[in-house]
Design a protein around this motif. Structure first.
Motif, mmCIF file in Angstrom:
data_model
loop_
_atom_site.group_PDB
_atom_site.id
_atom_site.type_symbol
_atom_site.label_atom_id
_atom_site.label_comp_id
_atom_site.label_asym_id
_atom_site.label_seq_id
_atom_site.Cartn_x
_atom_site.Cartn_y
_atom_site.Cartn_z
ATOM 1 N N PHE A 213 -1.320 6.961 -16.598
ATOM 2 C CA PHE A 213 0.002 6.849 -17.208
ATOM 3 C C PHE A 213 0.961 6.456 -16.097
ATOM 4 C CE2 PHE A 213 -0.136 11.187 -15.682
ATOM 5 C CZ PHE A 213 1.153 11.475 -15.270
ATOM 6 N N VAL A 214 2.139 6.004 -16.454
ATOM 7 C CA VAL A 214 3.102 5.534 -15.462
ATOM 8 C C VAL A 214 3.850 6.739 -14.888
ATOM 9 C CG1 VAL A 214 5.142 4.120 -15.028
ATOM 10 C CG2 VAL A 214 3.356 3.311 -16.602
ATOM 11 N N GLU A 215 3.625 7.003 -13.604
ATOM 12 C CA GLU A 215 4.276 8.125 -12.927
ATOM 13 C C GLU A 215 4.931 7.585 -11.653
ATOM 14 O OE1 GLU A 215 3.229 12.726 -12.023
ATOM 15 O OE2 GLU A 215 1.752 11.278 -11.314
ATOM 16 N N THR A 216 6.251 7.434 -11.680
ATOM 17 C CA THR A 216 6.956 6.800 -10.578
ATOM 18 C C THR A 216 8.123 7.655 -10.101
ATOM 19 O OG1 THR A 216 8.487 5.613 -12.044
ATOM 20 C CG2 THR A 216 6.412 4.513 -11.495
ATOM 21 N N ASP A 217 8.617 7.318 -8.920
ATOM 22 C CA ASP A 217 9.893 7.851 -8.454
ATOM 23 C C ASP A 217 10.532 6.779 -7.577
ATOM 24 O OD1 ASP A 217 8.846 8.054 -5.823
ATOM 25 O OD2 ASP A 217 8.199 10.108 -6.149
ATOM 26 N N ALA A 218 11.679 7.080 -6.986
ATOM 27 C CA ALA A 218 12.450 6.060 -6.270
ATOM 28 C C ALA A 218 12.151 6.009 -4.780
ATOM 29 C CB ALA A 218 13.946 6.303 -6.487
ATOM 30 N N THR A 219 11.252 6.865 -4.280
ATOM 31 C CA THR A 219 11.038 6.906 -2.830
ATOM 32 C C THR A 219 9.589 6.750 -2.404
ATOM 33 O OG1 THR A 219 10.884 9.337 -2.848
ATOM 34 C CG2 THR A 219 13.073 8.370 -2.466
ATOM 35 N N LEU A 220 8.643 7.168 -3.239
ATOM 36 C CA LEU A 220 7.231 7.159 -2.836
ATOM 37 C C LEU A 220 6.335 6.458 -3.847
ATOM 38 C CD1 LEU A 220 5.104 8.228 -0.756
ATOM 39 C CD2 LEU A 220 4.881 10.248 -2.230
ATOM 40 N N LYS A 221 6.539 6.745 -5.117
ATOM 41 C CA LYS A 221 5.636 6.267 -6.169
ATOM 42 C C LYS A 221 6.242 5.068 -6.884
ATOM 43 C CE LYS A 221 4.143 11.042 -6.968
ATOM 44 N NZ LYS A 221 4.050 12.136 -7.967
ATOM 45 N N GLY A 222 6.173 3.907 -6.236
ATOM 46 C CA GLY A 222 6.689 2.706 -6.867
ATOM 47 C C GLY A 222 5.828 2.273 -8.045
ATOM 48 N N ILE A 231 -6.551 2.404 -6.738
ATOM 49 C CA ILE A 231 -6.767 0.961 -6.849
ATOM 50 C C ILE A 231 -5.802 0.219 -5.930
ATOM 51 C CG2 ILE A 231 -6.771 -1.010 -8.428
ATOM 52 C CD1 ILE A 231 -7.525 1.004 -10.651
ATOM 53 N N MET A 232 -4.562 0.655 -5.893
ATOM 54 C CA MET A 232 -3.594 0.061 -4.971
ATOM 55 C C MET A 232 -4.069 0.237 -3.527
ATOM 56 S SD MET A 232 -0.067 1.378 -6.808
ATOM 57 C CE MET A 232 1.073 0.199 -6.061
ATOM 58 N N GLY A 233 -4.656 1.411 -3.248
ATOM 59 C CA GLY A 233 -5.153 1.701 -1.904
ATOM 60 C C GLY A 233 -6.258 0.770 -1.470
ATOM 61 N N ALA A 234 -7.028 0.244 -2.429
ATOM 62 C CA ALA A 234 -8.097 -0.696 -2.101
ATOM 63 C C ALA A 234 -7.540 -2.040 -1.633
ATOM 64 C CB ALA A 234 -8.998 -0.900 -3.315
ATOM 65 N N PHE A 235 -6.241 -2.242 -1.878
ATOM 66 C CA PHE A 235 -5.586 -3.477 -1.439
ATOM 67 C C PHE A 235 -4.523 -3.209 -0.368
ATOM 68 C CE2 PHE A 235 -7.411 -4.355 -5.534
ATOM 69 C CZ PHE A 235 -7.936 -5.631 -5.390
ATOM 70 N N GLY A 236 -4.417 -1.945 0.062
ATOM 71 C CA GLY A 236 -3.488 -1.606 1.128
ATOM 72 C C GLY A 236 -2.034 -1.577 0.721
ATOM 73 N N VAL A 237 -1.745 -1.315 -0.569
ATOM 74 C CA VAL A 237 -0.355 -1.319 -1.030
ATOM 75 C C VAL A 237 0.016 -0.009 -1.732
ATOM 76 C CG1 VAL A 237 -0.156 -3.814 -1.146
ATOM 77 C CG2 VAL A 237 -1.013 -2.565 -3.145
ATOM 78 N N GLU A 238 -0.687 1.066 -1.424
ATOM 79 C CA GLU A 238 -0.356 2.372 -1.984
ATOM 80 C C GLU A 238 0.959 2.855 -1.367
ATOM 81 O OE1 GLU A 238 -2.426 2.884 1.824
ATOM 82 O OE2 GLU A 238 -2.699 1.598 0.074
ATOM 83 N N GLY A 239 1.800 3.430 -2.176
ATOM 84 C CA GLY A 239 3.100 3.893 -1.686
ATOM 85 C C GLY A 239 4.150 2.806 -1.787
ATOM 86 N N LEU A 240 5.375 3.218 -2.096
ATOM 87 C CA LEU A 240 6.472 2.264 -2.242
ATOM 88 C C LEU A 240 6.779 1.553 -0.936
ATOM 89 C CD1 LEU A 240 8.730 1.144 -4.086
ATOM 90 C CD2 LEU A 240 10.149 3.063 -3.351
ATOM 91 N N TRP A 241 6.700 2.286 0.194
ATOM 92 C CA TRP A 241 7.038 1.746 1.506
ATOM 93 C C TRP A 241 5.795 1.645 2.386
ATOM 94 C CZ3 TRP A 241 11.913 0.003 2.397
ATOM 95 C CH2 TRP A 241 12.945 0.479 1.568
#
Length: 528
Positions: A213-222, A231-241
């Motif tokens: 499900f979509v779980e976001t915030d404005a500082t960490l969970k883009g 899955i994002m981690g497999a491409f090196g883009v986990e985390g908003l920053w």
């Protein structure tokens, strides 16, 4: 308990250097002494552990102990449960220069109060609280409350970090003769099999590979959120920053983010992710996995393995089995379960209190809270009334009924526990006991799950909560644009992606990124 004392002794031995700050200390002020007969009044606005349980009663034994031992007349006030209501109350009180002596405050509000000169510097206080500092105030915590080179609050750990993980239905893998996936290619194979090959053997086409499900915030969970982090981690883009040079800045600018979007869009197009993931709320998602709707998910340790939470799945699928697995490796070798930041609760001291000479008494109060007496009293209540020790020295409810710290009458006496808890083993064992499942007879423990999850590959994003947040318009454009790509409302092509980034920059994304990078560099958060 002596165990807590021994832990403190060990930590003190390791604490060879207490954080000290050569600059920024305030001029020495006459400090109020305080005696039981003539106590110093300390007004404390606190964040309650369970707001709905109500205010700590006037007959709480802590008031008398604190008066007799510390010479402090403690006046407590419970802040609202809503962060926005907390902010409004504190800011309104600050506008009248009437802030209490010590109060819980979110960092964005703290920054505003500091700029108005309403909050005291506390750089020199840590040396006055050696026990508490050794247990709670590490350098990351001190940094979290540092503004323009000085410390303006006491930041203590909030939620447990790295307490989520990637889980897969092991019984489904076994039914289909599959191994645990380790790469994105293997993951796709498993997701397809879980969707199309009847992994539960019921002869009905009613399962999917991945659930989210979509779980976001404005500082960490883009967006699209932390439930897709493995899955994002497999491409090196986990985390908003991203904090790694030379790519520091918003992860959306990394070329690999587009590659991740292509992979996730493929999952959506193939129908191997539960199609309801874009509309699910957290409760919907959790009801779905307990009903056997999907076989791979990202979930929190207690939400998965605590007795009450696991019971419906155990009842529905006594032979079912989830296992926690390590990060999936992507095409370029990236792998991460997700990004983590440290969550902190900040307590600040008003400048009025410092001017009145109360700073030392506040330090004395906080140090007492981390003594054995304060730790167990604030954390669990009175021994024999609100808790008993089990054979391992862990506070438990026993047969104390409603008066136990877990009961409707007893929990009100532990409303200050967030001021003393620091996720020690005692706390975690008490919170996450081992149990036997009622139907399957399996032995389960949310603490065991936590330790497994914390041992996986994670990305350090400490400091994310201190970075600037976007305007509402920028945030809305960011989220909606990615949602349109994933839903198919807008074609995900290199040309359309470049146009999205260009428009994002124009409406404020580029300025947000520049401000964030400047903040990272100023705080020393960029990793070479």
């Amino acid at each position: 308990m002596k165990k807590h004392q021994r832990l403190i002794a060990l930590l003190l031995a390791a604490l060879m250097v207490v954080p000290a700050f050569a600059s920024g200390s305030q001029e020495a002020k006459a400090q109020a002494a305080g005696t039981p007969e003539d106590p110093v009044t300390i007004e404390l606005w606190f964040g309650a552990a369970i707001t709905e349980a109500g205010m700590i009663p006037d007959d709480w034994v802590g008031y008398e102990i604190i008066r007799n031992e510390l010479g402090i007349d403690l006046k407590l006030s419970m802040l609202p449960s809503s962060e926005s209501d907390q902010d409004m109350r504190i800011q309104a009180t600050g506008a009248g220069n009437a802030l209490p002596d010590i109060f819980m405050v979110r960092r964005p509000v703290l920054v505003n109060l500091v700029n108005q000169g309403l909050v005291a510097q506390v750089d020199d206080c840590f040396a006055k609280m050696p026990v508490r500092t050794s247990l709670i105030y590490d350098q990351d915590a001190i940094n979290n409350a540092t503004i323009d080179g000085h410390v303006y609050g006491f930041a203590s750990p909030g939620a447990i970090v790295r307490n989520e993980g990637l889980l897969v239905r092991k019984d489904w893998l076994d039914n289909l003769g599959l191994e645990i996936p380790t790469t994105t290619d293997e993951l796709l194979e498993v997701l397809r099999a879980f969707t199309f090959d009847d992994p539960d053997g019921n002869g009905i086409d009613d399962t999917y590979g991945y659930g989210a499900f979509v779980e976001t915030d404005a500082t960490l969970k883009g967006y699209p959120g932390s439930r897709l982090w493995p899955i994002m981690g497999a491409f090196g883009v986990e985390g908003l920053w991203c904090f790694d040079a030379p790519n520091q800045g918003l992860s959306i600018y990394k070329p690999e983010f587009y590659d991740f979007m292509v992979f996730l869009k493929q999952m959506c197009d193939e129908g191997i992710i539960d199609p309801n993931w874009l509309s699910y709320k957290k409760d919907d998602f959790r009801a779905a996995w307990k009903q056997g709707r999907f076989g791979v998910m990202y979930e929190q340790n207690a939400a998965y393995a605590a007795e009450a939470n696991y019971a419906p799945f155990d009842s529905n699928f006594p032979d079912g089995e989830w296992v926690i697995i390590d990060a999936i490796t992507g095409p370029e070798g990236h792998a991460s379960i997700g990004a983590y930041d440290m969550n902190y609760r900040i307590y600040a001291v008003s400048q009025r209190a410092a001017d009145a000479g109360k700073l030392d008494k506040i330090c004395e109060l906080l140090e007492w809270m981390s003594s054995d007496e304060g730790y167990y009293l604030l954390g669990w209540g009175v021994e024999g009334v609100n808790y008993v020790f089990d054979e391992n020295g862990v506070p438990v409810a026993g047969d104390l009924g409603d008066n136990a710290f877990t009961g409707s009458e007893g929990q009100v006496y532990t409303q200050l526990r967030n001021m003393v808890f620091y996720n020690s083993d005692v706390e975690l064992i008490s919170r996450y006991p081992t149990y036997t499942c009622a139907v399957s007879g399996k032995e389960m423990s949310a603490l065991t799950a936590l330790r497994e999850m914390q041992g996986m590959k994670w990305t350090n994003a400490v400091g994310s909560s201190t970075l600037p947040t976007p305007s509402a318009d920028v945030q809305r454009f960011y989220d909606q644009s990615l949602a349109e790509f994933l839903s198919g409302a807008k074609a995900l092509t290199p040309e359309n992606w470049a146009a999205f980034i260009d428009q994002f920059n124009k409406i404020g994304g580029e300025a947000w990124n520049a401000e964030g990078v400047a903040a990272m560099e100023a705080a020393g958060l960029v990793r070479e």
